[in-house]
Motif scaffolding. Structure first.
Motif, PDB file in Angstrom:
ATOM      1  N   ARG A  39     -24.101 -43.159 -25.873  1.00 27.83           N
ATOM      2  CA  ARG A  39     -23.519 -41.820 -25.702  1.00 27.83           C
ATOM      3  C   ARG A  39     -22.237 -41.839 -24.867  1.00 27.83           C
ATOM      4  NH1 ARG A  39     -24.885 -36.422 -26.520  1.00 27.83           N
ATOM      5  NH2 ARG A  39     -23.618 -35.060 -25.215  1.00 27.83           N
ATOM      6  N   PRO A  40     -22.229 -42.443 -23.663  1.00 30.48           N
ATOM      7  CA  PRO A  40     -20.965 -42.456 -22.919  1.00 30.48           C
ATOM      8  C   PRO A  40     -19.868 -43.245 -23.640  1.00 30.48           C
ATOM      9  CG  PRO A  40     -22.682 -43.608 -21.686  1.00 30.48           C
ATOM     10  CD  PRO A  40     -23.331 -42.990 -22.869  1.00 30.48           C
ATOM     11  N   LEU A  41     -20.255 -44.285 -24.363  1.00 31.50           N
ATOM     12  CA  LEU A  41     -19.271 -45.034 -25.155  1.00 31.50           C
ATOM     13  C   LEU A  41     -18.623 -44.110 -26.176  1.00 31.50           C
ATOM     14  CD1 LEU A  41     -17.904 -47.642 -26.229  1.00 31.50           C
ATOM     15  CD2 LEU A  41     -19.954 -47.985 -27.624  1.00 31.50           C
ATOM     16  N   LEU A  42     -19.440 -43.365 -26.909  1.00 34.62           N
ATOM     17  CA  LEU A  42     -18.917 -42.445 -27.915  1.00 34.62           C
ATOM     18  C   LEU A  42     -18.072 -41.341 -27.278  1.00 34.62           C
ATOM     19  CD1 LEU A  42     -22.082 -42.113 -30.171  1.00 34.62           C
ATOM     20  CD2 LEU A  42     -19.996 -43.410 -30.682  1.00 34.62           C
ATOM     21  N   GLU A  43     -18.527 -40.818 -26.146  1.00 33.66           N
ATOM     22  CA  GLU A  43     -17.777 -39.754 -25.467  1.00 33.66           C
ATOM     23  C   GLU A  43     -16.378 -40.221 -25.072  1.00 33.66           C
ATOM     24  OE1 GLU A  43     -21.506 -37.309 -23.424  1.00 33.66           O
ATOM     25  OE2 GLU A  43     -20.450 -38.833 -22.254  1.00 33.66           O
ATOM     26  N   VAL A  44     -16.300 -41.381 -24.453  1.00 34.03           N
ATOM     27  CA  VAL A  44     -15.009 -41.883 -23.985  1.00 34.03           C
ATOM     28  C   VAL A  44     -14.103 -42.225 -25.164  1.00 34.03           C
ATOM     29  CG1 VAL A  44     -13.873 -43.786 -22.768  1.00 34.03           C
ATOM     30  CG2 VAL A  44     -15.870 -42.682 -21.759  1.00 34.03           C
ATOM     31  N   VAL A  45     -14.635 -42.913 -26.158  1.00 40.23           N
ATOM     32  CA  VAL A  45     -13.817 -43.308 -27.307  1.00 40.23           C
ATOM     33  C   VAL A  45     -13.320 -42.077 -28.062  1.00 40.23           C
ATOM     34  CG1 VAL A  45     -13.842 -44.492 -29.538  1.00 40.23           C
ATOM     35  CG2 VAL A  45     -14.786 -45.615 -27.529  1.00 40.23           C
ATOM     36  N   LYS A  48     -10.515 -40.534 -26.021  1.00 37.84           N
ATOM     37  CA  LYS A  48      -9.286 -41.337 -26.082  1.00 37.84           C
ATOM     38  C   LYS A  48      -8.648 -41.281 -27.466  1.00 37.84           C
ATOM     39  CE  LYS A  48      -9.500 -42.769 -21.846  1.00 37.84           C
ATOM     40  NZ  LYS A  48      -8.561 -42.307 -20.843  1.00 37.84           N
ATOM     41  N   ALA A  49      -9.474 -41.118 -28.502  1.00 31.95           N
ATOM     42  CA  ALA A  49      -8.967 -41.003 -29.876  1.00 31.95           C
ATOM     43  C   ALA A  49      -8.630 -39.548 -30.213  1.00 31.95           C
ATOM     44  CB  ALA A  49      -9.995 -41.548 -30.863  1.00 31.95           C
ATOM     45  N   GLN A  50      -8.709 -38.676 -29.227  1.00 31.87           N
ATOM     46  CA  GLN A  50      -8.392 -37.251 -29.374  1.00 31.87           C
ATOM     47  C   GLN A  50      -9.165 -36.615 -30.533  1.00 31.87           C
ATOM     48  OE1 GLN A  50      -4.085 -37.518 -29.593  1.00 31.87           O
ATOM     49  NE2 GLN A  50      -3.942 -37.179 -27.381  1.00 31.87           N
ATOM     50  N   ASN A  52     -10.223 -37.941 -33.226  1.00 31.67           N
ATOM     51  CA  ASN A  52      -9.965 -38.523 -34.541  1.00 31.67           C
ATOM     52  C   ASN A  52     -11.075 -39.533 -34.865  1.00 31.67           C
ATOM     53  OD1 ASN A  52      -9.038 -40.304 -36.608  1.00 31.67           O
ATOM     54  ND2 ASN A  52      -6.937 -39.613 -36.221  1.00 31.67           N
ATOM     55  N   GLN A  53     -11.990 -39.138 -35.748  1.00 35.20           N
ATOM     56  CA  GLN A  53     -13.141 -39.980 -36.062  1.00 35.20           C
ATOM     57  C   GLN A  53     -12.754 -41.273 -36.762  1.00 35.20           C
ATOM     58  OE1 GLN A  53     -16.151 -37.691 -38.067  1.00 35.20           O
ATOM     59  NE2 GLN A  53     -16.193 -36.139 -36.471  1.00 35.20           N
ATOM     60  N   SER A  54     -11.757 -41.230 -37.600  1.00 34.75           N
ATOM     61  CA  SER A  54     -11.326 -42.450 -38.292  1.00 34.75           C
ATOM     62  C   SER A  54     -10.798 -43.479 -37.295  1.00 34.75           C
ATOM     63  CB  SER A  54     -10.249 -42.135 -39.337  1.00 34.75           C
ATOM     64  OG  SER A  54     -10.777 -41.331 -40.355  1.00 34.75           O
ATOM     65  N   LYS A  55      -9.973 -43.012 -36.359  1.00 34.15           N
ATOM     66  CA  LYS A  55      -9.436 -43.902 -35.336  1.00 34.15           C
ATOM     67  C   LYS A  55     -10.555 -44.433 -34.440  1.00 34.15           C
ATOM     68  CE  LYS A  55      -5.537 -42.807 -33.407  1.00 34.15           C
ATOM     69  NZ  LYS A  55      -4.499 -42.176 -32.540  1.00 34.15           N
ATOM     70  N   ALA A  56     -11.460 -43.543 -34.026  1.00 30.00           N
ATOM     71  CA  ALA A  56     -12.564 -43.943 -33.156  1.00 30.00           C
ATOM     72  C   ALA A  56     -13.448 -44.981 -33.851  1.00 30.00           C
ATOM     73  CB  ALA A  56     -13.387 -42.727 -32.748  1.00 30.00           C
ATOM     74  N   ALA A  57     -13.752 -44.749 -35.117  1.00 26.53           N
ATOM     75  CA  ALA A  57     -14.579 -45.696 -35.866  1.00 26.53           C
ATOM     76  C   ALA A  57     -13.893 -47.054 -35.949  1.00 26.53           C
ATOM     77  CB  ALA A  57     -14.864 -45.151 -37.266  1.00 26.53           C
TER      78      ALA A  57
END
Length: 77
Positions: A39-45, A48-50, A52-57
């Motif tokens: 969860r914290p990994l997903l929150e931070v990413v 930071k990716a604003q 943007n799910q594609s960028k985060a993935a």
């Protein structure tokens, strides 16, 4: 002050977890730990990716559909 490496923080917390168990046997530790870290990994990413799910993935090295599933599991959508 230099922050501790992530693995050292995890190790310390696991030692404290076992101490808190006071001899009781743990159950489902892998699932518990993955959920606590994911969860914290997903929150931070995602921040930071604003959003943007594609960028985060891409940053996470996972498929966008997998990211969406994980965001849903953690009630982050």
């Amino acid at each position: 002050m230099t922050p501790k490496p992530i693995d050292a923080c995890v190790r310390e917390n696991l030692e404290a977890y076992f101490q808190d168990l006071d001899g009781e046997e743990p159950h489902s530790m892998h699932d518990m730990l993955i959920k606590l870290v994911e969860r914290p990994l997903l929150e931070v990413v995602m921040q930071k990716a604003q959003g943007n799910q594609s960028k985060a993935a891409e940053w996470l090295g996972i498929n966008r559909n997998t990211l969406r599933r994980k965001l849903t599991e953690h009630q982050m959508l």
